[in-house]
Design a protein around this motif. Sequence first.
Motif, PDB file in Angstrom:
ATOM      1  N   GLY A  26      -4.073  30.646   9.699  1.00 53.34           N
ATOM      2  CA  GLY A  26      -4.972  30.358   8.432  1.00 53.34           C
ATOM      3  C   GLY A  26      -5.696  29.098   8.389  1.00 53.34           C
ATOM      4  O   GLY A  26      -5.886  28.449   9.381  1.00 53.34           O
ATOM      5  N   TYR A  27      -6.282  28.842   7.437  1.00 55.92           N
ATOM      6  CA  TYR A  27      -7.333  27.552   7.287  1.00 55.92           C
ATOM      7  C   TYR A  27      -6.541  26.778   6.302  1.00 55.92           C
ATOM      8  O   TYR A  27      -6.493  27.020   5.210  1.00 55.92           O
ATOM      9  CB  TYR A  27      -8.699  28.103   6.813  1.00 55.92           C
ATOM     10  N   TYR A  28      -6.041  25.495   6.659  1.00 55.90           N
ATOM     11  CA  TYR A  28      -5.286  24.640   5.942  1.00 55.90           C
ATOM     12  C   TYR A  28      -5.972  23.197   5.627  1.00 55.90           C
ATOM     13  O   TYR A  28      -6.795  22.995   6.648  1.00 55.90           O
ATOM     14  CB  TYR A  28      -4.061  24.272   6.845  1.00 55.90           C
ATOM     15  N   THR A  29      -5.622  22.954   4.614  1.00 58.50           N
ATOM     16  CA  THR A  29      -6.230  21.678   4.171  1.00 58.50           C
ATOM     17  C   THR A  29      -5.271  20.403   4.425  1.00 58.50           C
ATOM     18  O   THR A  29      -4.067  20.626   4.106  1.00 58.50           O
ATOM     19  CB  THR A  29      -6.640  21.670   2.616  1.00 58.50           C
ATOM     20  N   ILE A  30      -5.635  19.410   5.187  1.00 58.86           N
ATOM     21  CA  ILE A  30      -4.990  18.333   5.483  1.00 58.86           C
ATOM     22  C   ILE A  30      -5.402  17.306   4.436  1.00 58.86           C
ATOM     23  O   ILE A  30      -6.404  16.578   4.955  1.00 58.86           O
ATOM     24  CB  ILE A  30      -4.818  18.026   7.088  1.00 58.86           C
ATOM     25  N   GLY A  31      -4.655  16.795   3.444  1.00 58.83           N
ATOM     26  CA  GLY A  31      -4.971  15.809   2.620  1.00 58.83           C
ATOM     27  C   GLY A  31      -5.500  16.527   1.393  1.00 58.83           C
ATOM     28  O   GLY A  31      -5.151  17.649   1.035  1.00 58.83           O
ATOM     29  N   PRO A  32      -6.003  15.669   0.450  1.00 64.97           N
ATOM     30  CA  PRO A  32      -6.521  14.354   0.651  1.00 64.97           C
ATOM     31  C   PRO A  32      -5.443  13.556   0.683  1.00 64.97           C
ATOM     32  O   PRO A  32      -4.244  13.610   0.198  1.00 64.97           O
ATOM     33  CB  PRO A  32      -7.207  14.141  -0.454  1.00 64.97           C
ATOM     34  N   LEU A  33      -5.796  12.397   1.352  1.00 63.45           N
ATOM     35  CA  LEU A  33      -4.712  11.274   1.526  1.00 63.45           C
ATOM     36  C   LEU A  33      -5.020  10.187   0.494  1.00 63.45           C
ATOM     37  O   LEU A  33      -6.002   9.825  -0.013  1.00 63.45           O
ATOM     38  CB  LEU A  33      -5.195  10.471   2.776  1.00 63.45           C
ATOM     39  N   PHE A  34      -3.884   9.858  -0.366  1.00 66.66           N
ATOM     40  CA  PHE A  34      -3.991   9.071  -1.669  1.00 66.66           C
ATOM     41  C   PHE A  34      -3.472   7.787  -1.019  1.00 66.66           C
ATOM     42  O   PHE A  34      -2.409   7.798  -0.411  1.00 66.66           O
ATOM     43  CB  PHE A  34      -2.896   9.679  -2.783  1.00 66.66           C
ATOM     44  N   MET A  35      -4.189   6.848  -1.630  1.00 67.82           N
ATOM     45  CA  MET A  35      -3.554   5.453  -1.303  1.00 67.82           C
ATOM     46  C   MET A  35      -3.579   4.677  -2.552  1.00 67.82           C
ATOM     47  O   MET A  35      -4.529   5.138  -3.720  1.00 67.82           O
ATOM     48  CB  MET A  35      -4.330   4.837  -0.235  1.00 67.82           C
ATOM     49  N   GLN A  36      -2.834   3.761  -2.723  1.00 70.12           N
ATOM     50  CA  GLN A  36      -2.425   3.043  -3.953  1.00 70.12           C
ATOM     51  C   GLN A  36      -2.268   1.549  -3.505  1.00 70.12           C
ATOM     52  O   GLN A  36      -1.359   1.606  -2.905  1.00 70.12           O
ATOM     53  CB  GLN A  36      -1.507   3.602  -5.051  1.00 70.12           C
TER      54      GLN A  36
ATOM     55  N   LYS B 187      -8.660   8.136  -2.899  1.00 65.34           N
ATOM     56  CA  LYS B 187      -8.164   9.208  -2.004  1.00 65.34           C
ATOM     57  C   LYS B 187      -9.297   9.311  -1.045  1.00 65.34           C
ATOM     58  O   LYS B 187     -10.437   9.262  -1.350  1.00 65.34           O
ATOM     59  CB  LYS B 187      -7.736  10.537  -2.564  1.00 65.34           C
ATOM     60  N   GLN B 188      -8.899   9.650   0.241  1.00 65.26           N
ATOM     61  CA  GLN B 188      -9.616  10.078   1.305  1.00 65.26           C
ATOM     62  C   GLN B 188      -9.728  11.537   1.504  1.00 65.26           C
ATOM     63  O   GLN B 188      -8.994  12.327   1.051  1.00 65.26           O
ATOM     64  CB  GLN B 188      -9.103   9.680   2.593  1.00 65.26           C
ATOM     65  N   LYS B 189     -11.163  11.883   1.960  1.00 63.88           N
ATOM     66  CA  LYS B 189     -11.412  13.283   2.068  1.00 63.88           C
ATOM     67  C   LYS B 189     -10.641  13.965   2.741  1.00 63.88           C
ATOM     68  O   LYS B 189     -10.099  13.430   3.816  1.00 63.88           O
ATOM     69  CB  LYS B 189     -13.082  13.363   2.711  1.00 63.88           C
ATOM     70  N   PRO B 190     -10.330  15.166   2.409  1.00 65.95           N
ATOM     71  CA  PRO B 190      -9.386  16.215   3.074  1.00 65.95           C
ATOM     72  C   PRO B 190      -9.935  16.621   4.478  1.00 65.95           C
ATOM     73  O   PRO B 190     -11.103  16.534   4.516  1.00 65.95           O
ATOM     74  CB  PRO B 190      -9.108  17.118   2.475  1.00 65.95           C
ATOM     75  N   GLU B 191      -9.188  16.844   5.214  1.00 60.48           N
ATOM     76  CA  GLU B 191      -9.630  17.534   6.643  1.00 60.48           C
ATOM     77  C   GLU B 191      -8.890  19.037   6.732  1.00 60.48           C
ATOM     78  O   GLU B 191      -8.096  19.365   6.099  1.00 60.48           O
ATOM     79  CB  GLU B 191      -9.125  16.840   7.979  1.00 60.48           C
ATOM     80  N   TYR B 192      -9.304  19.624   7.671  1.00 63.03           N
ATOM     81  CA  TYR B 192      -9.151  21.025   7.767  1.00 63.03           C
ATOM     82  C   TYR B 192      -8.636  21.595   9.137  1.00 63.03           C
ATOM     83  O   TYR B 192      -9.177  20.512  10.195  1.00 63.03           O
ATOM     84  CB  TYR B 192     -10.420  21.739   7.439  1.00 63.03           C
ATOM     85  N   ILE B 193      -7.737  22.205   9.092  1.00 63.55           N
ATOM     86  CA  ILE B 193      -6.936  22.697  10.406  1.00 63.55           C
ATOM     87  C   ILE B 193      -7.023  24.095  10.491  1.00 63.55           C
ATOM     88  O   ILE B 193      -6.735  24.943   9.303  1.00 63.55           O
ATOM     89  CB  ILE B 193      -5.767  21.907  10.685  1.00 63.55           C
ATOM     90  N   ILE B 194      -7.398  24.782  11.625  1.00 62.25           N
ATOM     91  CA  ILE B 194      -7.341  25.958  11.744  1.00 62.25           C
ATOM     92  C   ILE B 194      -6.209  26.740  12.682  1.00 62.25           C
ATOM     93  O   ILE B 194      -6.229  25.936  14.144  1.00 62.25           O
ATOM     94  CB  ILE B 194      -8.694  26.806  12.292  1.00 62.25           C
TER      95      ILE B 194
ATOM     96  N   ILE C 115       1.005  -1.277  -0.117  1.00 60.05           N
ATOM     97  CA  ILE C 115       0.008  -0.137  -0.157  1.00 60.05           C
ATOM     98  C   ILE C 115       1.181   1.009   0.002  1.00 60.05           C
ATOM     99  O   ILE C 115       1.973   1.402   0.766  1.00 60.05           O
ATOM    100  CB  ILE C 115      -0.868   0.105   1.312  1.00 60.05           C
ATOM    101  N   GLU C 116       0.821   2.096  -0.979  1.00 61.38           N
ATOM    102  CA  GLU C 116       1.373   3.347  -0.822  1.00 61.38           C
ATOM    103  C   GLU C 116       0.536   4.476  -0.226  1.00 61.38           C
ATOM    104  O   GLU C 116      -0.771   4.600  -0.850  1.00 61.38           O
ATOM    105  CB  GLU C 116       1.706   3.566  -2.426  1.00 61.38           C
ATOM    106  N   VAL C 117       0.851   5.039   0.670  1.00 60.76           N
ATOM    107  CA  VAL C 117       0.260   6.015   1.480  1.00 60.76           C
ATOM    108  C   VAL C 117       0.768   7.358   1.139  1.00 60.76           C
ATOM    109  O   VAL C 117       1.936   7.490   1.613  1.00 60.76           O
ATOM    110  CB  VAL C 117      -0.031   5.727   2.791  1.00 60.76           C
ATOM    111  N   GLN C 118       0.035   8.285   0.983  1.00 64.08           N
ATOM    112  CA  GLN C 118       0.963   9.799   0.630  1.00 64.08           C
ATOM    113  C   GLN C 118      -0.396  10.647   1.198  1.00 64.08           C
ATOM    114  O   GLN C 118      -1.451  10.811   0.695  1.00 64.08           O
ATOM    115  CB  GLN C 118       0.965  10.031  -0.890  1.00 64.08           C
ATOM    116  N   ASP C 119       0.165  11.403   2.042  1.00 64.60           N
ATOM    117  CA  ASP C 119      -0.665  12.495   2.802  1.00 64.60           C
ATOM    118  C   ASP C 119      -0.026  13.667   2.142  1.00 64.60           C
ATOM    119  O   ASP C 119       0.887  14.156   2.244  1.00 64.60           O
ATOM    120  CB  ASP C 119      -0.610  12.335   4.204  1.00 64.60           C
ATOM    121  N   SER C 120      -1.140  14.433   1.625  1.00 64.05           N
ATOM    122  CA  SER C 120      -0.911  15.823   1.091  1.00 64.05           C
ATOM    123  C   SER C 120      -0.905  16.840   2.074  1.00 64.05           C
ATOM    124  O   SER C 120      -2.100  17.020   2.794  1.00 64.05           O
ATOM    125  CB  SER C 120      -1.856  16.023  -0.113  1.00 64.05           C
TER     126      SER C 120
END
Lengths: 395, 537
Positions: free
Chosen positions: A121-131, A145-152, A81-86
């Motif tokens: 700021g309001y930052y997007t954590i993800g989307p997390l891509f998997m292969q 890809k998994q839905k992104p989450e947000y961080i403030i 499994i390739e896991v890549q978090d943006s």
Amino acid sequence: MQNLIGIVLILFLLAIFLRIDFYFNIVYLLAAVYLLARVWTHTTSRNLTVQRRLVNRAFPDENIPVELIVSNSGRLPIPWIEVQDSLPVELISPPFHREVITLGARQTQRFNYTLTGHRRGYYTIGPLFMQTGDVLGVIPPLTWKQKPEYIIIYPRVLPLEKLGLPTHSPLAVLPARSPLFEDPTRIMGVRAYQRGDSPRRIHWTATARAGELLVKRYQPAIARETLICLDFAQESYAGRRFYDASELAIVTAASLANHIIIHERLAVGLATQAVDPLENDSQTFSLPPRRERAHLMNILEVLARAQTTPTPALPFPEFLRHESARLSWGTTIIVISGSESATLYETLAYLRSAGFALALILIMPPAPDDHLRQIATDKLPIYRVWRETELEVLL
Amino acid sequence: MNQPVPQIHEADAYIETQGTAPVSNPYRHNRLPALIVGLMVGCIAFAVTELLRRIAPTWNGTYFLIIPILAAFVGHATYRITSERYGSAADRQRIRRLELAMIFLLLKIATYLDNTLPEIWDDIRHWPTNPFSFFDLETLVAFALACAAWFSAAHTARDLEAVADPEIYRGETGPMERLNRRFLWGGMLLLLISGMARIEITAMLHPDRPAISGLALNVLVYFILGMAMLGQVRRVWKSRLWEQQHYRISQLLQKAWLKYCLISLFIALLIAFVLPNRYTLGLFDIVGYIVTAIGYLAMMIYAGVATLFNLLMSLLFKSDSTVALPSLPEASPLPPDIEPSSRTPLLWLPILRSIVFWVVALGAIGYVVYSYFKDRPELGHAFTNFKIIQTARSWWRALRLWWRNLRRQVRRKLPTLALNFSFLRRKGTHRETVAVRRKREALREQMLYYYLETLDHARAEGFPRHDSQTPYEYQSALDPTLPEAQAELSALTQAFVEARYSNHPITPDDVTRQQVNAQSVHAALDKLHTSSQLTND
């Protein structure tokens, strides 16, 4: 081995034509390899779950631990499994979190990394891509890809002294000359009980101590509410220090809101026109004055998200008039802007005449003729926040 | 300082590494790939030897088998050694030419293994006068085979190196693809040669010839070794790509990959041997038998019904009058006894076995093709764009429509009959199948889609739904803005909530209604947009 299917079909036709038994064995072998790979990959991908655990609110320079939990709930192992978090570069410096793992049946793996928010700021954590895919490469890898989450990341909150602003009135509350209203949260002292005093005014602890009935004396006030009006139009902060000035405006607004709610324990609201990354469009934020800590967090959230807008719905002076229509008489309006204009002063004069207490905070370098302006605008308190050394410390 | 420009072969776009290949290359000091390539070449050489032995049964072709294996091994090793030790391409070419010459000499010596010394001496004496006796056909064929083995091994070595170090390749076809292609084409060649070694060319076109049984172990070994090796090569290739992208690779990956690769191949091998590979009757024969059997059954039913009908008729219209039958002409004498057919009577077991075989084989192939197209939807779309496919699909749709209408008419006119025959019943009375459930779920998805699409439209017009708003709250917020479409908005919201939060069945009519309501709301939003624009103007 993407062209395996072609070979299988040709071989199958050849096997039928030539009637050689072992050809069918090879056809079966190749078909079985293909089908096994496909069934295996598709089955395991359905049982693969990824969960990201993090606290999605933080203050600047606070470390945010993130836990990634990759689980295989099925009975088949997953070869790779390739896991890549943006992740945003503002929160973590490259290389980003990238893993290649193998998971056995019903196995879970956890990964931890830490984000640090240096800037609001309001930052997007993800989307997390998997292969994932098969080991022989006969089927194309499955990517999802998994839905992104947000961080403030909240804006920096500073003591008002650091901003060069007074820590008390007239910014927060204006005591009234005539005691039309009293503020029950602001006790000035006690006095002897007189006939007609409401029993609710009796100060029971003081009464017990003094041995006679004493009632509370409240500070008279005409307004207990403050509205921070932030001018966040791009044109108001034009210039070489556009970024620093606009950020300083945010810090000023956040610090004021914090000071009024935490230290003064009074209600504060926020009104601004800014680009909201959530909507990706210019929005009007109008938070009415309230005094709860949760409300402060709401204000800080808005300030964390706000970006300067190139196209505000209303020009700032007009916006001020519009927002003042909702306020009660005597409310303090703190105007924060990166520029000054005749229209702005006219509007402020109008608001003052309409019964509002006003203060103007200009995110601009100090000017020697401020006292003239104050005289011209009927002693409108004007403050300037623009200290180079402070800017570096603040931002 | 000028950087040395890497030399690129025009033919295959490989950069000459000139002895600078990375030390971390796992294939550089590993003899296993060379051994596997040698064995795979050996499998092909074995098939060639078999084929030649079929042409010349007395010929001892043992060296035909050994030399290509050695050539492959040497080719692999030579590539590795020359690329490490010799910087210049000319030096490498010289070494390779020398090596090929050595292989030729070795082959020439091997051809004399069956000969006595006087025979060898006699042959050698003829070399100066007749050079063709040195370059005889047998040696040339063996040399061609050895050269093919040598070159394919050298190319494989180079591709393996490029897999482990993607920097040295700049061509369009990646090294992995080259290796796969070489493996599959080698496999096809091997299968053809092995098949030809077992079948008479003249008998090939004879449709009734018996099937050729027996297992070609070399073919099986070739495919198993090849796939196992490609599985591992793929891991190396992917690992290198991951390393380049700064992925952290698990320590367990290497072992797990090998384990799952071998498990996959073992299961596939097991399946390949369990499934039937023999059949007595061809596909068309089987179809013919099935059609005949169905026809026979239909005839039996018809005969039974006709007999009963005749019996009833004879009972109803009984007549006492006797009809004088016309006198028949005298029968001719019987022909002499017909000789019994030489064909053996057909047994049920072979038929059953053949049916099982065809069902399994066609099922497997069909599923593989179906999966292939399903995994690559773009191919499916391209396929459906063909005129003939579109025509066939329209015919199929027309046929289904006709059938549906027919059923509806029969149900309406003959309700009693419809109750007795299941295929005439309404779908609702059926037990829910997976297909029906999927269709139902698809209808539900459509219901949700129309609502969400309306939300998008409203958002674009400046009426976004906030996260905290329920559908009904949003409806009440939007109602004052859209007075013309209040009823439609209400129905749309109601239907959405019902579809989203209940298990109530959804019918196509519901979906149509939802679509119409959504269109009305869209139109109202558009109208609002136009009017606001006009106001601004």
